[in-house]
Design a protein around this motif. Structure first.
Motif, PDB file in Angstrom:
ATOM      1  N   LYS A 110       7.809  20.080 -42.258  1.00 30.75           N
ATOM      2  CA  LYS A 110       7.357  21.337 -42.865  1.00 30.75           C
ATOM      3  C   LYS A 110       6.741  22.248 -41.804  1.00 30.75           C
ATOM      4  CE  LYS A 110       6.511  19.696 -47.558  1.00 30.75           C
ATOM      5  NZ  LYS A 110       5.481  19.419 -48.588  1.00 30.75           N
ATOM      6  N   GLU A 111       5.962  21.661 -40.906  1.00 30.75           N
ATOM      7  CA  GLU A 111       5.362  22.444 -39.821  1.00 30.75           C
ATOM      8  C   GLU A 111       6.445  23.033 -38.923  1.00 30.75           C
ATOM      9  OE1 GLU A 111       2.629  19.797 -37.851  1.00 30.75           O
ATOM     10  OE2 GLU A 111       1.362  19.619 -39.641  1.00 30.75           O
ATOM     11  N   ALA A 112       7.465  22.224 -38.601  1.00 26.97           N
ATOM     12  CA  ALA A 112       8.568  22.697 -37.750  1.00 26.97           C
ATOM     13  C   ALA A 112       9.342  23.813 -38.441  1.00 26.97           C
ATOM     14  CB  ALA A 112       9.493  21.533 -37.397  1.00 26.97           C
ATOM     15  N   ALA A 113       9.574  23.685 -39.735  1.00 31.00           N
ATOM     16  CA  ALA A 113      10.290  24.718 -40.487  1.00 31.00           C
ATOM     17  C   ALA A 113       9.490  26.018 -40.503  1.00 31.00           C
ATOM     18  CB  ALA A 113      10.563  24.240 -41.912  1.00 31.00           C
ATOM     19  N   GLU A 114       8.187  25.898 -40.706  1.00 30.93           N
ATOM     20  CA  GLU A 114       7.335  27.080 -40.737  1.00 30.93           C
ATOM     21  C   GLU A 114       7.360  27.804 -39.391  1.00 30.93           C
ATOM     22  OE1 GLU A 114       2.644  28.039 -41.338  1.00 30.93           O
ATOM     23  OE2 GLU A 114       3.504  26.467 -42.611  1.00 30.93           O
ATOM     24  N   LYS A 115       7.306  27.053 -38.296  1.00 28.96           N
ATOM     25  CA  LYS A 115       7.354  27.654 -36.958  1.00 28.96           C
ATOM     26  C   LYS A 115       8.666  28.392 -36.726  1.00 28.96           C
ATOM     27  CE  LYS A 115       4.309  24.443 -34.576  1.00 28.96           C
ATOM     28  NZ  LYS A 115       4.226  23.319 -33.635  1.00 28.96           N
ATOM     29  N   ARG A 116       9.736  27.891 -37.327  1.00 30.01           N
ATOM     30  CA  ARG A 116      11.054  28.509 -37.170  1.00 30.01           C
ATOM     31  C   ARG A 116      11.298  29.619 -38.190  1.00 30.01           C
ATOM     32  NH1 ARG A 116      15.781  25.486 -35.483  1.00 30.01           N
ATOM     33  NH2 ARG A 116      15.190  24.092 -33.798  1.00 30.01           N
ATOM     34  N   GLY A 117      10.364  29.816 -39.107  1.00 38.25           N
ATOM     35  CA  GLY A 117      10.536  30.833 -40.135  1.00 38.25           C
ATOM     36  C   GLY A 117      11.541  30.436 -41.199  1.00 38.25           C
ATOM     37  N   ALA A 122      13.650   9.312 -33.519  1.00 39.31           N
ATOM     38  CA  ALA A 122      12.953  10.455 -34.112  1.00 39.31           C
ATOM     39  C   ALA A 122      12.016   9.986 -35.220  1.00 39.31           C
ATOM     40  CB  ALA A 122      13.954  11.466 -34.650  1.00 39.31           C
ATOM     41  N   TYR A 123      12.448   9.016 -35.988  1.00 38.37           N
ATOM     42  CA  TYR A 123      11.627   8.477 -37.072  1.00 38.37           C
ATOM     43  C   TYR A 123      10.371   7.809 -36.507  1.00 38.37           C
ATOM     44  CZ  TYR A 123      10.557   6.070 -41.460  1.00 38.37           C
ATOM     45  OH  TYR A 123       9.946   5.622 -42.602  1.00 38.37           O
ATOM     46  N   GLY A 124      10.554   6.977 -35.492  1.00 38.61           N
ATOM     47  CA  GLY A 124       9.435   6.267 -34.877  1.00 38.61           C
ATOM     48  C   GLY A 124       8.435   7.201 -34.215  1.00 38.61           C
ATOM     49  N   ARG A 125       8.927   8.279 -33.667  1.00 32.77           N
ATOM     50  CA  ARG A 125       8.061   9.262 -32.997  1.00 32.77           C
ATOM     51  C   ARG A 125       7.488  10.286 -33.973  1.00 32.77           C
ATOM     52  NH1 ARG A 125      11.796  10.521 -27.689  1.00 32.77           N
ATOM     53  NH2 ARG A 125      11.361   8.546 -26.634  1.00 32.77           N
ATOM     54  N   ILE A 126       7.916  10.196 -35.221  1.00 37.19           N
ATOM     55  CA  ILE A 126       7.540  11.174 -36.248  1.00 37.19           C
ATOM     56  C   ILE A 126       7.853  12.587 -35.726  1.00 37.19           C
ATOM     57  CG2 ILE A 126       5.768  11.861 -37.914  1.00 37.19           C
ATOM     58  CD1 ILE A 126       4.295   9.252 -37.167  1.00 37.19           C
ATOM     59  N   ASP A 127       9.067  12.724 -35.225  1.00 40.83           N
ATOM     60  CA  ASP A 127       9.534  13.976 -34.634  1.00 40.83           C
ATOM     61  C   ASP A 127      10.126  14.866 -35.722  1.00 40.83           C
ATOM     62  OD1 ASP A 127      10.734  16.025 -33.208  1.00 40.83           O
ATOM     63  OD2 ASP A 127      11.573  14.707 -31.662  1.00 40.83           O
ATOM     64  N   GLY A 128       9.261  15.632 -36.363  1.00 38.01           N
ATOM     65  CA  GLY A 128       9.685  16.499 -37.453  1.00 38.01           C
ATOM     66  C   GLY A 128      10.717  17.527 -37.037  1.00 38.01           C
TER      67      GLY A 128
END
Length: 102
Positions: A22-29, A83-89
């Motif tokens: 959600k944070e990554a999506a928000e940063k990307r608009g 990506a899952y292990g790193r919690i790379d949203g």
């Protein structure tokens, strides 16, 4: 609005990943509804989603869920274990957008 569904064994292990996505999506608009459910709710929730990503520990469910996904025209894949292990949203969001065709 992108609707991204994550499924894992209990729905809890992906909650932090959902927040990071959600944070990554928000940063990307990007307007996105991203949520996680337990494996037994994935089929019923799928009709509300644009794509389904399965936790790597649940890869054995892919074939079962593919039938419902295909019937509903919903792409699905397994979340990359790194990506899952790193919690790379960001990485998981990109994977979801690729599945949706964005």
């Amino acid at each position: 609005m992108k609707r991204i569904l994550l499924a894992c064994s209990s729905g809890m292990s992906t909650s932090l990943l959902v927040q990071k996505m959600k944070e990554a999506a928000e940063k990307r608009g990007i307007e996105a509804e991203i949520w996680a459910v337990a494996q037994d709710k994935a089929e019923s929730e799928m009709s509300h989603a644009d794509c389904l990503l399965i936790g790597p520990q649940m890869r054995f469910l892919k074939k079962k869920l593919e039938k419902t996904a295909e019937a509903n025209g919903i792409p699905l894949d397994i979340i990359d274990p790194i990506a899952y292990g790193r919690i790379d949203g960001e990485a998981v969001l990109i994977k979801a957008l690729d599945l949706i065709g964005e």
